[in-house]
Design a protein around this motif. Structure first.
Motif, short mmCIF file in Angstrom:
data_model
loop_
_atom_site.label_atom_id
_atom_site.label_comp_id
_atom_site.label_asym_id
_atom_site.label_seq_id
_atom_site.Cartn_x
_atom_site.Cartn_y
_atom_site.Cartn_z
N UNK A 231 7.41 5.19 5.03
CA UNK A 231 6.32 6.16 4.86
C UNK A 231 6.56 7.09 3.69
N UNK A 232 7.70 7.78 3.67
CA UNK A 232 7.90 8.82 2.66
C UNK A 232 8.21 8.24 1.29
N UNK A 233 8.89 7.10 1.26
CA UNK A 233 9.09 6.46 -0.05
C UNK A 233 7.77 5.96 -0.61
N UNK A 234 6.89 5.48 0.26
CA UNK A 234 5.56 5.07 -0.19
C UNK A 234 4.78 6.27 -0.72
N UNK A 235 4.85 7.38 0.01
CA UNK A 235 4.11 8.57 -0.40
C UNK A 235 4.66 9.15 -1.71
N UNK A 236 5.95 8.90 -2.01
CA UNK A 236 6.56 9.39 -3.24
C UNK A 236 6.20 8.54 -4.44
N UNK A 237 5.69 7.34 -4.17
CA UNK A 237 5.32 6.42 -5.23
C UNK A 237 4.14 6.97 -6.03
N UNK A 238 4.13 6.68 -7.30
CA UNK A 238 3.04 7.16 -8.15
C UNK A 238 1.77 6.33 -8.03
N UNK A 239 1.75 5.43 -7.07
CA UNK A 239 0.59 4.55 -6.87
C UNK A 239 -0.68 5.39 -6.70
N UNK A 240 -1.59 5.23 -7.64
CA UNK A 240 -2.80 6.05 -7.61
C UNK A 240 -3.80 5.61 -6.55
N UNK A 241 -3.51 4.47 -5.87
CA UNK A 241 -4.44 4.03 -4.82
C UNK A 241 -4.27 4.84 -3.54
N UNK A 242 -3.17 5.61 -3.46
CA UNK A 242 -2.94 6.43 -2.27
C UNK A 242 -3.74 7.73 -2.41
N UNK A 243 -4.71 7.98 -1.53
CA UNK A 243 -5.53 9.21 -1.65
C UNK A 243 -4.67 10.46 -1.51
N UNK A 244 -5.04 11.49 -2.24
CA UNK A 244 -4.29 12.74 -2.16
C UNK A 244 -4.34 13.32 -0.75
#
Length: 274
Positions: A231-244
């Motif tokens: 979860x947190x490593x995914x959230x730390x990713x710069x992937x712009x597809x993850x909504x703010x």
């Protein structure tokens, strides 16, 4: 009359209303309601008022045909087409019924003492099903819809989420660890699918349960599956597809589970990096 003077209705009157709702007339209107037809909303109000008036039978006579059919209709009502915040969306109206249902189950459990009532298993099944149905409705609609919302729609959606959070806290008194396990399962499944709006809704639900479960370690093994996941490593990713909004909800949830991280510092590095 059902909502304000339910005692006027004798058993034979309630049975007559039940028969009308469960018959072809009621089924046809439920289909129209689920399809988003505005004029069917008065039927929805009748269904919910009957649900409130007859909730004791639904809980204590779960295997009666009438109970099963009406409860099926109420679940159908909760899952109607549309997003909360849109015109004529009806799931928001179902909250009052589920609050009544959960309150009756909770009060009856405490009144029964140490021996749980025989009907508690089907009651829990109905509650868990409703929680998952409302989890779907909590999910933020796509930007193509939310960008067209006026402030009143945003407030309605936020108010709905707050009401569901309160309901989930009440339901947790009955469902306990089963409820936490369900949301952990939904969180991991959504993470695997990279369905970020579903992830956000699940983190919101876990935050709602925090006050009930964070101070003791009974749910730690279940929480660890989520908080120790990617979860947190995914959230730390710069992937712009993850909504703010998903990232913001993850931050909010972190604050709610400070006690967990005090007990399990091995999960802190990924959380702090995030």
């Amino acid at each position: 009359m059902l909502g304000n003077y339910a005692l006027f209705f004798q058993p034979e009157h309630l049975e007559a209303v039940s028969s009308i709702l469960r018959g072809s007339w009621g089924q046809e209107r439920l289909i129209r309601l689920r399809g988003g037809e505005e004029l069917a909303h008065s039927f929805g109000a009748l269904l919910l008022a009957f649900g409130d008036a007859a909730v004791q039978d639904f809980v204590t006579k779960p295997y009666a045909v009438a109970s099963q059919e009406i409860m099926g209709m109420l679940h159908g009502f909760t899952t109607c087409t549309g997003h909360v915040g849109e015109d004529y969306e009806v799931a928001i109206l179902s909250i009052d019924f589920w609050n009544t249902y959960v309150e009756f189950v909770t009060d009856s459990m405490f009144a029964s003492g140490e021996s749980p009532p025989w009907w508690i298993s089907p009651a829990k099944q109905n509650m868990m099903q409703a929680m998952e149905e409302l989890w779907v409705k909590l999910q933020i609609p796509p930007p193509s819809l939310t960008t067209t919302w006026e402030e009143s729609s945003r407030q309605e959606f936020s108010g709905f989420r707050a009401d569901v959070a309160d309901l989930m806290q009440s339901a947790h008194m009955v469902l306990g660890l089963e409820m936490l396990e369900k949301f952990a399962e939904l969180a991991l499944r959504s993470l695997h699918d990279r369905d970020w709006l579903s992830v956000e809704a699940t983190l919101f639900c876990l935050s709602a349960l925090a006050d009930s479960i964070s101070e003791d370690d009974s749910g730690d093994s279940v929480l660890a599956r989520v908080l120790g996941s990617s979860l947190f490593s995914d959230m730390s990713n710069a992937d712009t597809s993850i909504p703010s909004k998903t990232r913001r909800t993850a931050v909010d949830m972190l604050g709610k589970y400070a006690d967990f991280f005090e007990r399990h510092t091995e999960y802190l590095p990924a959380a702090l990096n995030f």
